[in-house]
Each structure stands twice: as C-alpha cells, then as structure tokens.
Motif scaffolding. Structure first.
Motif, PDB file in Angstrom:
ATOM      1  N   LEU A 166       0.817  -1.214   0.000  1.00 46.64           N
ATOM      2  CA  LEU A 166       0.000   0.000   0.000  1.00 46.64           C
ATOM      3  C   LEU A 166       0.848   1.260   0.000  1.00 46.64           C
ATOM      4  CD1 LEU A 166      -2.766  -0.927   2.621  1.00 46.64           C
ATOM      5  CD2 LEU A 166      -3.038  -0.801   0.139  1.00 46.64           C
ATOM      6  N   TYR A 167       1.984   1.211   0.696  1.00 46.55           N
ATOM      7  CA  TYR A 167       2.807   2.408   0.881  1.00 46.55           C
ATOM      8  C   TYR A 167       3.897   2.580  -0.177  1.00 46.55           C
ATOM      9  CZ  TYR A 167       5.873  -1.123   2.998  1.00 46.55           C
ATOM     10  OH  TYR A 167       6.632  -2.246   3.218  1.00 46.55           O
ATOM     11  N   CYS A 168       3.983   1.670  -1.140  1.00 44.48           N
ATOM     12  CA  CYS A 168       5.075   1.694  -2.126  1.00 44.48           C
ATOM     13  C   CYS A 168       5.122   3.032  -2.858  1.00 44.48           C
ATOM     14  CB  CYS A 168       4.906   0.549  -3.124  1.00 44.48           C
ATOM     15  SG  CYS A 168       6.296   0.396  -4.283  1.00 44.48           S
ATOM     16  N   GLU A 169       6.342   3.529  -3.086  1.00 45.12           N
ATOM     17  CA  GLU A 169       6.495   4.782  -3.826  1.00 45.12           C
ATOM     18  C   GLU A 169       6.323   4.568  -5.334  1.00 45.12           C
ATOM     19  OE1 GLU A 169      11.141   5.525  -4.173  1.00 45.12           O
ATOM     20  OE2 GLU A 169      10.592   4.586  -2.267  1.00 45.12           O
ATOM     21  N   LEU A 170       6.370   3.308  -5.775  1.00 48.14           N
ATOM     22  CA  LEU A 170       6.151   2.998  -7.182  1.00 48.14           C
ATOM     23  C   LEU A 170       4.653   2.827  -7.444  1.00 48.14           C
ATOM     24  CD1 LEU A 170       9.001   0.357  -7.632  1.00 48.14           C
ATOM     25  CD2 LEU A 170       9.095   2.803  -8.160  1.00 48.14           C
ATOM     26  N   ALA A 171       4.256   2.974  -8.680  1.00 48.70           N
ATOM     27  CA  ALA A 171       2.839   2.856  -9.038  1.00 48.70           C
ATOM     28  C   ALA A 171       2.328   1.444  -8.774  1.00 48.70           C
ATOM     29  CB  ALA A 171       2.649   3.211 -10.514  1.00 48.70           C
TER      30      ALA A 171
ATOM     31  N   SER B 280       0.858 -11.057  11.595  1.00 51.49           N
ATOM     32  CA  SER B 280      -0.452 -11.720  11.545  1.00 51.49           C
ATOM     33  C   SER B 280      -0.940 -11.723  10.103  1.00 51.49           C
ATOM     34  CB  SER B 280      -1.466 -11.016  12.454  1.00 51.49           C
ATOM     35  OG  SER B 280      -1.683  -9.693  12.046  1.00 51.49           O
ATOM     36  N   ASN B 281      -1.555 -12.804   9.707  1.00 49.43           N
ATOM     37  CA  ASN B 281      -1.911 -13.018   8.313  1.00 49.43           C
ATOM     38  C   ASN B 281      -2.826 -11.926   7.752  1.00 49.43           C
ATOM     39  OD1 ASN B 281      -1.841 -14.710   5.908  1.00 49.43           O
ATOM     40  ND2 ASN B 281      -3.989 -15.142   6.348  1.00 49.43           N
ATOM     41  N   SER B 282      -3.817 -11.530   8.502  1.00 44.59           N
ATOM     42  CA  SER B 282      -4.784 -10.554   7.988  1.00 44.59           C
ATOM     43  C   SER B 282      -4.142  -9.198   7.746  1.00 44.59           C
ATOM     44  CB  SER B 282      -5.959 -10.413   8.952  1.00 44.59           C
ATOM     45  OG  SER B 282      -5.515  -9.992  10.228  1.00 44.59           O
ATOM     46  N   VAL B 283      -3.300  -8.741   8.688  1.00 44.94           N
ATOM     47  CA  VAL B 283      -2.635  -7.437   8.534  1.00 44.94           C
ATOM     48  C   VAL B 283      -1.601  -7.504   7.413  1.00 44.94           C
ATOM     49  CG1 VAL B 283      -1.268  -5.655   9.688  1.00 44.94           C
ATOM     50  CG2 VAL B 283      -3.025  -6.898  10.961  1.00 44.94           C
ATOM     51  N   PHE B 284      -0.836  -8.591   7.365  1.00 41.56           N
ATOM     52  CA  PHE B 284       0.158  -8.785   6.302  1.00 41.56           C
ATOM     53  C   PHE B 284      -0.478  -8.675   4.922  1.00 41.56           C
ATOM     54  CE2 PHE B 284       2.064 -12.170   3.518  1.00 41.56           C
ATOM     55  CZ  PHE B 284       3.221 -11.475   3.170  1.00 41.56           C
TER      56      PHE B 284
ATOM     57  N   ASN C 173      -0.210 -17.418  -2.661  1.00 40.75           N
ATOM     58  CA  ASN C 173       0.488 -18.515  -1.971  1.00 40.75           C
ATOM     59  C   ASN C 173       1.688 -18.081  -1.114  1.00 40.75           C
ATOM     60  OD1 ASN C 173      -1.302 -20.429  -3.005  1.00 40.75           O
ATOM     61  ND2 ASN C 173      -0.068 -20.718  -4.859  1.00 40.75           N
ATOM     62  N   ILE C 174       1.871 -16.784  -0.933  1.00 37.49           N
ATOM     63  CA  ILE C 174       2.907 -16.336   0.006  1.00 37.49           C
ATOM     64  C   ILE C 174       2.300 -16.300   1.398  1.00 37.49           C
ATOM     65  CG2 ILE C 174       4.364 -14.397   0.707  1.00 37.49           C
ATOM     66  CD1 ILE C 174       4.817 -13.745  -2.205  1.00 37.49           C
ATOM     67  N   GLU C 175       2.933 -17.031   2.335  1.00 39.15           N
ATOM     68  CA  GLU C 175       2.392 -17.160   3.682  1.00 39.15           C
ATOM     69  C   GLU C 175       3.327 -16.515   4.707  1.00 39.15           C
ATOM     70  OE1 GLU C 175       1.278 -21.210   4.564  1.00 39.15           O
ATOM     71  OE2 GLU C 175       0.963 -21.617   2.422  1.00 39.15           O
ATOM     72  N   ILE C 176       2.780 -15.593   5.489  1.00 41.99           N
ATOM     73  CA  ILE C 176       3.604 -14.871   6.454  1.00 41.99           C
ATOM     74  C   ILE C 176       4.165 -15.791   7.530  1.00 41.99           C
ATOM     75  CG2 ILE C 176       1.633 -14.205   7.899  1.00 41.99           C
ATOM     76  CD1 ILE C 176       4.875 -12.189   7.184  1.00 41.99           C
ATOM     77  N   GLU C 177       3.445 -16.832   7.905  1.00 44.16           N
ATOM     78  CA  GLU C 177       3.939 -17.750   8.932  1.00 44.16           C
ATOM     79  C   GLU C 177       5.261 -18.394   8.512  1.00 44.16           C
ATOM     80  OE1 GLU C 177       0.920 -17.862   7.615  1.00 44.16           O
ATOM     81  OE2 GLU C 177      -0.480 -17.395   9.245  1.00 44.16           O
ATOM     82  N   LYS C 178       5.358 -18.795   7.235  1.00 48.29           N
ATOM     83  CA  LYS C 178       6.585 -19.416   6.727  1.00 48.29           C
ATOM     84  C   LYS C 178       7.716 -18.397   6.634  1.00 48.29           C
ATOM     85  CE  LYS C 178       4.295 -23.115   4.126  1.00 48.29           C
ATOM     86  NZ  LYS C 178       4.033 -23.704   2.782  1.00 48.29           N
TER      87      LYS C 178
END
Length: 311
Positions: free
Chosen positions: A33-38, A132-136, A145-150
């Motif tokens: 969300l915060y990326c400086e790129l488009a 936490s998954n929801s915030v991530f 398929n990218i999982e924050i826990e892993k």
C-alpha cells in the motif's frame, strides 16, 4: 537502462552505491500500500532480466574506496533476480573493503537457494511489516500462496545462522499495523531474532494507495511498546515536529534512556534546551555514554554498557 545509481549518502548505511536489478519496470511479489512505485500486478519471477556481466562492468566504472556499501535493490523485490547467487559471488571478487548490502522484503527466504545466497552478503536488511496473516495481506498485498507464517520462521532461522550485520525494518501505516495487538505480535517475533538494529519508520514518500503514515511522536510512542532490550531505532523523520519535553531531573533522563536508547537527532526533537544541558552534564560525568550500532550512534546508560561487557 542503467543499473547503477548514486552514491547516496545514507544516514543508516553510509555512502551507498546502488544496484537496481529491475531498472526497466517494477517486478515485485508484493504490491504494498505504501510503495512509492505505481500499483502493479504481483509476480513471482523476473521476466525482464539484466545480465550479471552488464551490472559488474557498470559497477566497476563507479566503485571507489570511499563507497561504504554496495546496495542491492530493485524496482520491486531484488531477490527475484534469477542470477542473484552469481552476482553476489562476482561482487565479492571486486568489492575489496566495501560492504555488500541487500534490501529485501524477506519473502523469498523460504527459497533455500536465496536463503543461502544472502548468507554471503556483509549486511542484510529484511522488511517485516506485520506477522499476523490478515494485517500482512492488507498492508503488503502479497503474490498468491505467500504465507507470512513461513516467512517469519525463515527470518528467525536466518538470524540465527547469519554472520553479518542484520537489520529489520518495520514501516508503520496509520490504522493498519500500528495497533497494540500487532505490535505485541511483532515484539514476540523480534525477541527471537539476533539482529544488529531494528528500524521503525513510516510513509515519507507519496504512496501507491490512499494511506497515511504516523507522526514522529506516534513512532516514538510505538517504540516504547517494544521490549526495552530490543535495538529499536526510529528511522523516519517525517512529520518530525519538536516535542521539547522537559525532563525535570537526572533520573527522568536516565530512566528514558534505560528504556529506549536515543540518537542525537532524537534528543534534538524530544528534549527542551534545559533537558539537553542536563543530558550533556550526565555525559560529562560518565553516567551516559555513546554506543555505535550499525552506522548510528546512540546515547545509553554507562552502567548498561558495563553490564553488557561483564557478560
């Protein structure tokens, strides 16, 4: 397009000569969300790839002995570069006393080849905005398929085996990852890591999406929610309005620095003039000392430093 940029005088890392591994377009497995790129669709591979020889030849034209770090980055995620291992090997052949550094979002540490490649670098900066998954998913908008826990497990594992300087960066977005609940979860993970420094910051460039950063005062308050043993540094100076707080006695200053060591910049923003005078008397009387941590100098209690040396 040119892959080499700078040198840039980085307050955190010194004189930095950058390598952009995706100079033509954004190629990233996050759409933060915060990326400086488009905004752009996420990907799990680079399709527009620069040859290693091109990068090394261009780097040789700009590298000199006054460069502190060669910083590997990208318009996107640099660890998606398919020849990263080969590139790092070539950099290590020509860097001499210059350090190598990569700025990565941590996601590809789950890839064993990337994990092992990063072990060959002098410095690594891993981003970890949420655990936490929801915030991530809300803040970093990862590829499928990218999982924050892993990722978290690999960050912990990496910190245990890595021999260089490891930095963690957390970027706070207003009303997303700045809650006490998420900060506590981050704290629990950070307490398991072996790191040189933890940089906390916020949005300081126009973001890709309509989100807001937090103020310097809010970052300072957030820093106190983390365990006092963690090497937290407030990296962002956006909205850094002087607080000019008055510390009425020495114990107040000592207690503040005991909980959270501060840089000279922090002192300028947080202390009024009388409190600064009191601080410098404490330094003169050897009750407060300075300690360098990853290119930055912090004011800490002298007795804390003595205790660490005794261990």
């Amino acid at each position: 397009m040119k892959t080499i940029f700078g040198p840039i005088n980085s307050r955190r890392f010194g004189s930095s000569l950058g390598i952009d591994l995706s100079p033509a377009l954004k190629q990233c497995n996050f759409d933060c969300l915060y990326c400086e790129l488009a905004p752009s669709a996420t990907t799990d591979e680079q399709k527009n790839v620069v040859e290693v020889s091109t990068i090394i030849n261009e780097l040789k034209e700009h590298l000199h002995d006054k460069i502190d770090v060669i910083t590997i980055t990208a318009n996107g995620e640099p660890t998606l570069y398919p020849y990263l291992d080969e590139l790092i090997d070539e950099l290590n052949k020509i860097k001499n006393s210059t350090q190598t550094l990569i700025l990565t979002n941590s996601s590809t540490l789950v890839n064993e080849k990337v994990f092992n490649s990063l072990l060959k670098l002098d410095q690594v900066k891993l981003s970890l905005d949420a655990v936490s998954n929801s915030v991530f998913k809300r803040i970093d908008r990862p590829h499928v398929n990218i999982e924050i826990e892993k990722i978290v497990q690999k960050v912990i594992e990496f910190s245990k085996v890595y021999k260089g300087k490891l930095f963690i960066e957390i970027l706070f977005v207003k009303d997303l990852n700045d809650t006490k609940e998420e900060i506590q979860k981050l704290n629990d993970v950070l307490m398991q890591l072996k790191v040189t420094r933890i940089d906390i910051g916020t949005i300081d460039r126009p973001p890709a999406y309509p989100v807001s950063g937090v103020s310097y005062k809010e970052l300072h308050d957030i820093s106190h929610l983390f365990n006092s043993t963690l090497p937290i540094h407030i990296a962002s100076r956006v909205h850094a309005e002087p607080n000019n707080a008055s510390y009425d006695d020495d114990d107040e200053i000592l207690n503040t620095l005991d909980k959270r060591p501060l840089t000279a910049e922090d002192i300028d923003l947080l202390f009024d003039e009388e409190s600064k005078k009191r601080l410098y008397l404490l330094i003169k009387n050897s009750r407060i000392t300075k300690k360098s941590v990853g290119n930055l100098e912090f004011f800490i209690l002298h007795e804390n430093e003595e205790r660490k040396r005794a261990k």
